[in-house]
Scaffold this motif. Sequence first.
Motif, PDB file in Angstrom:
ATOM      1  N   ALA A  59       0.815  -1.209   0.000  1.00 29.61           N
ATOM      2  CA  ALA A  59       0.000   0.000   0.000  1.00 29.61           C
ATOM      3  C   ALA A  59       0.852   1.264   0.000  1.00 29.61           C
ATOM      4  O   ALA A  59       0.383   2.329  -0.308  1.00 29.61           O
ATOM      5  N   GLU A  60       2.142   1.141   0.364  1.00 33.20           N
ATOM      6  CA  GLU A  60       2.983   2.312   0.446  1.00 33.20           C
ATOM      7  C   GLU A  60       3.364   2.781  -0.948  1.00 33.20           C
ATOM      8  O   GLU A  60       3.604   1.976  -1.849  1.00 33.20           O
ATOM      9  N   PRO A  61       3.455   4.110  -1.154  1.00 34.23           N
ATOM     10  CA  PRO A  61       3.858   4.601  -2.465  1.00 34.23           C
ATOM     11  C   PRO A  61       5.221   4.063  -2.861  1.00 34.23           C
ATOM     12  O   PRO A  61       6.115   3.940  -2.039  1.00 34.23           O
ATOM     13  N   GLN A  62       5.371   3.754  -4.133  1.00 35.65           N
ATOM     14  CA  GLN A  62       6.613   3.216  -4.649  1.00 35.65           C
ATOM     15  C   GLN A  62       7.332   4.292  -5.458  1.00 35.65           C
ATOM     16  O   GLN A  62       6.735   5.225  -5.974  1.00 35.65           O
ATOM     17  N   THR A  63       8.660   4.143  -5.605  1.00 35.13           N
ATOM     18  CA  THR A  63       9.417   5.112  -6.376  1.00 35.13           C
ATOM     19  C   THR A  63       9.414   4.771  -7.859  1.00 35.13           C
ATOM     20  O   THR A  63       9.638   5.620  -8.699  1.00 35.13           O
ATOM     21  N   GLU A 106      -6.794  19.904   4.037  1.00 35.56           N
ATOM     22  CA  GLU A 106      -5.353  19.693   3.930  1.00 35.56           C
ATOM     23  C   GLU A 106      -5.098  18.225   3.599  1.00 35.56           C
ATOM     24  O   GLU A 106      -5.976  17.369   3.762  1.00 35.56           O
ATOM     25  N   GLY A 107      -3.922  17.952   3.118  1.00 37.26           N
ATOM     26  CA  GLY A 107      -3.510  16.573   2.880  1.00 37.26           C
ATOM     27  C   GLY A 107      -4.006  15.950   1.606  1.00 37.26           C
ATOM     28  O   GLY A 107      -3.831  14.750   1.393  1.00 37.26           O
ATOM     29  N   PHE A 108      -4.591  16.758   0.699  1.00 38.32           N
ATOM     30  CA  PHE A 108      -5.075  16.165  -0.544  1.00 38.32           C
ATOM     31  C   PHE A 108      -3.992  16.133  -1.605  1.00 38.32           C
ATOM     32  O   PHE A 108      -3.208  17.068  -1.757  1.00 38.32           O
ATOM     33  N   ARG A 109      -3.957  15.059  -2.342  1.00 38.74           N
ATOM     34  CA  ARG A 109      -3.188  14.982  -3.582  1.00 38.74           C
ATOM     35  C   ARG A 109      -3.997  14.129  -4.547  1.00 38.74           C
ATOM     36  O   ARG A 109      -4.579  13.118  -4.144  1.00 38.74           O
ATOM     37  N   PRO A 110      -4.063  14.522  -5.790  1.00 42.90           N
ATOM     38  CA  PRO A 110      -4.834  13.733  -6.760  1.00 42.90           C
ATOM     39  C   PRO A 110      -4.119  12.427  -7.060  1.00 42.90           C
ATOM     40  O   PRO A 110      -2.927  12.275  -6.748  1.00 42.90           O
ATOM     41  N   PRO A 111      -4.811  11.467  -7.652  1.00 43.02           N
ATOM     42  CA  PRO A 111      -4.113  10.265  -8.104  1.00 43.02           C
ATOM     43  C   PRO A 111      -2.980  10.652  -9.053  1.00 43.02           C
ATOM     44  O   PRO A 111      -3.044  11.693  -9.722  1.00 43.02           O
ATOM     45  N   PRO A 138      -2.914   1.263  -4.844  1.00 39.15           N
ATOM     46  CA  PRO A 138      -2.424   2.245  -3.878  1.00 39.15           C
ATOM     47  C   PRO A 138      -0.914   2.409  -3.926  1.00 39.15           C
ATOM     48  O   PRO A 138      -0.384   3.437  -3.527  1.00 39.15           O
ATOM     49  N   GLY A 139      -0.203   1.391  -4.424  1.00 39.37           N
ATOM     50  CA  GLY A 139       1.255   1.472  -4.473  1.00 39.37           C
ATOM     51  C   GLY A 139       1.755   2.599  -5.351  1.00 39.37           C
ATOM     52  O   GLY A 139       2.745   3.252  -5.021  1.00 39.37           O
ATOM     53  N   ASP A 140       1.081   2.840  -6.476  1.00 36.35           N
ATOM     54  CA  ASP A 140       1.468   3.961  -7.335  1.00 36.35           C
ATOM     55  C   ASP A 140       0.362   5.006  -7.446  1.00 36.35           C
ATOM     56  O   ASP A 140       0.456   5.923  -8.250  1.00 36.35           O
ATOM     57  N   GLU A 141      -0.685   4.843  -6.637  1.00 34.77           N
ATOM     58  CA  GLU A 141      -1.800   5.795  -6.575  1.00 34.77           C
ATOM     59  C   GLU A 141      -2.342   6.107  -7.979  1.00 34.77           C
ATOM     60  O   GLU A 141      -2.553   7.261  -8.352  1.00 34.77           O
ATOM     61  N   HIS A 177      -9.048   5.953  -3.904  1.00 34.19           N
ATOM     62  CA  HIS A 177      -7.915   6.852  -3.660  1.00 34.19           C
ATOM     63  C   HIS A 177      -8.179   7.715  -2.430  1.00 34.19           C
ATOM     64  O   HIS A 177      -7.272   7.926  -1.607  1.00 34.19           O
ATOM     65  N   ILE A 178      -9.412   8.190  -2.298  1.00 37.73           N
ATOM     66  CA  ILE A 178      -9.751   8.999  -1.120  1.00 37.73           C
ATOM     67  C   ILE A 178      -9.609   8.154   0.155  1.00 37.73           C
ATOM     68  O   ILE A 178      -9.052   8.618   1.161  1.00 37.73           O
ATOM     69  N   SER A 179     -10.081   6.904   0.119  1.00 35.84           N
ATOM     70  CA  SER A 179      -9.927   6.018   1.270  1.00 35.84           C
ATOM     71  C   SER A 179      -8.459   5.757   1.570  1.00 35.84           C
ATOM     72  O   SER A 179      -8.064   5.586   2.735  1.00 35.84           O
ATOM     73  N   ASN A 180      -7.640   5.734   0.535  1.00 34.75           N
ATOM     74  CA  ASN A 180      -6.207   5.560   0.716  1.00 34.75           C
ATOM     75  C   ASN A 180      -5.605   6.782   1.408  1.00 34.75           C
ATOM     76  O   ASN A 180      -4.798   6.650   2.340  1.00 34.75           O
ATOM     77  N   LEU A 181      -6.020   7.979   0.991  1.00 35.07           N
ATOM     78  CA  LEU A 181      -5.500   9.205   1.592  1.00 35.07           C
ATOM     79  C   LEU A 181      -5.891   9.334   3.064  1.00 35.07           C
ATOM     80  O   LEU A 181      -5.102   9.815   3.877  1.00 35.07           O
ATOM     81  N   THR A 182      -7.103   8.926   3.389  1.00 36.23           N
ATOM     82  CA  THR A 182      -7.590   9.076   4.761  1.00 36.23           C
ATOM     83  C   THR A 182      -7.082   7.975   5.693  1.00 36.23           C
ATOM     84  O   THR A 182      -7.265   8.063   6.910  1.00 36.23           O
ATOM     85  N   GLY A 183      -6.485   6.922   5.130  1.00 34.33           N
ATOM     86  CA  GLY A 183      -5.985   5.824   5.945  1.00 34.33           C
ATOM     87  C   GLY A 183      -6.973   4.704   6.154  1.00 34.33           C
ATOM     88  O   GLY A 183      -6.625   3.672   6.739  1.00 34.33           O
ATOM     89  N   GLN A 184      -8.195   4.868   5.671  1.00 31.88           N
ATOM     90  CA  GLN A 184      -9.200   3.830   5.895  1.00 31.88           C
ATOM     91  C   GLN A 184      -8.936   2.592   5.044  1.00 31.88           C
ATOM     92  O   GLN A 184      -9.301   1.478   5.429  1.00 31.88           O
ATOM     93  N   MET A 185      -8.305   2.769   3.895  1.00 34.19           N
ATOM     94  CA  MET A 185      -7.943   1.601   3.091  1.00 34.19           C
ATOM     95  C   MET A 185      -6.926   0.747   3.820  1.00 34.19           C
ATOM     96  O   MET A 185      -7.035  -0.482   3.883  1.00 34.19           O
ATOM     97  N   SER A 186      -5.924   1.389   4.395  1.00 31.54           N
ATOM     98  CA  SER A 186      -4.905   0.651   5.137  1.00 31.54           C
ATOM     99  C   SER A 186      -5.515  -0.073   6.328  1.00 31.54           C
ATOM    100  O   SER A 186      -5.191  -1.231   6.608  1.00 31.54           O
ATOM    101  N   ALA A 187      -6.425   0.600   7.026  1.00 30.10           N
ATOM    102  CA  ALA A 187      -7.087  -0.025   8.175  1.00 30.10           C
ATOM    103  C   ALA A 187      -7.910  -1.228   7.742  1.00 30.10           C
ATOM    104  O   ALA A 187      -7.930  -2.259   8.422  1.00 30.10           O
ATOM    105  N   ALA A 188      -8.578  -1.111   6.611  1.00 31.52           N
ATOM    106  CA  ALA A 188      -9.389  -2.223   6.111  1.00 31.52           C
ATOM    107  C   ALA A 188      -8.511  -3.402   5.733  1.00 31.52           C
ATOM    108  O   ALA A 188      -8.866  -4.565   5.971  1.00 31.52           O
TER     109      ALA A 188
END
Length: 297
Positions: A59-63, A106-111, A138-141, A177-188
Amino acid sequence: MEYRPEADISGGNVRYGGGGGGGGRGGRIAVGGGLGGLIVLLIALFFGGNIGDVLGGQAEPQTQDTTVGSNNPNCKTGADVERDRDCRWTAYMAALNNYWSSAFTEGFRPPASMQLFSGQIATACGTGSSEMGPFYCPGDETIFVDDSFVGQLLQQLGTEQSDPAELYIVGHEYGHHISNLTGQMSAARQAGNDTGPKSAAVRLELQADCYAGVFFANTIKDPNSPIKAITQDDLDRIVVAARAVGDDHIQKQSTGRVVPESWTHGSSQMRQYWVAKGFQSGNPNTCDTFATDDLGG
């Protein structure tokens, strides 16, 4: 669905021309007639949301930049959609970016982008394929869509391709993507691979449906949105699309029986309920599907 000719869609961050392998557009598995075992599995992944759960991605962003292709320089305003139908995808993303950027304090970034592809494509979550249907990694959003295969999937599921149905698809994936930004995807994801009508997987999918409804309610009020108007017929098409991707509908269509214990996306009724809830409220705060036992089933 009516587009606003003067609206700026240049910020739609859509990449065209990705994918390859598997024979490209002409070499995928045919969808038609009866549903074979493999096709049942693939259609069950339609609106799969987080492909990382399927392919084992992180789930973490990749380079690593796994997207390919380039933006369409012909897609500048809403009027370009009529001249070049491919520009509708850019209009979808521009409208979604416009709304969701305003919904966050705050904390928004588009895909990173919406990647249109054919055949197979490398993602930060593993190799994606057309038959998986639209998905979000979610890895590359990034939202991945085979634009030519979407219509076949919709028809196989008992509905038809239309701009409102496509925008619902993209809005749903953007909701992930929104669930990913808010952390709810990770929690799920931490809940594991549980299934069933009240599982974390289903709640995550219903949240994305709700976010799609919220977007529709707000974009038609925005004088700068590429989406100028949505008719009752458009809304009907969205509802039908939501029904088509319900777990119970897919199971009944493919096997003749419904097994709620295996659900990962929610029933048709649940999906319609949350799209409507989001649309009626226009408020993303109503989309906390993890805080209620009333999931509309």
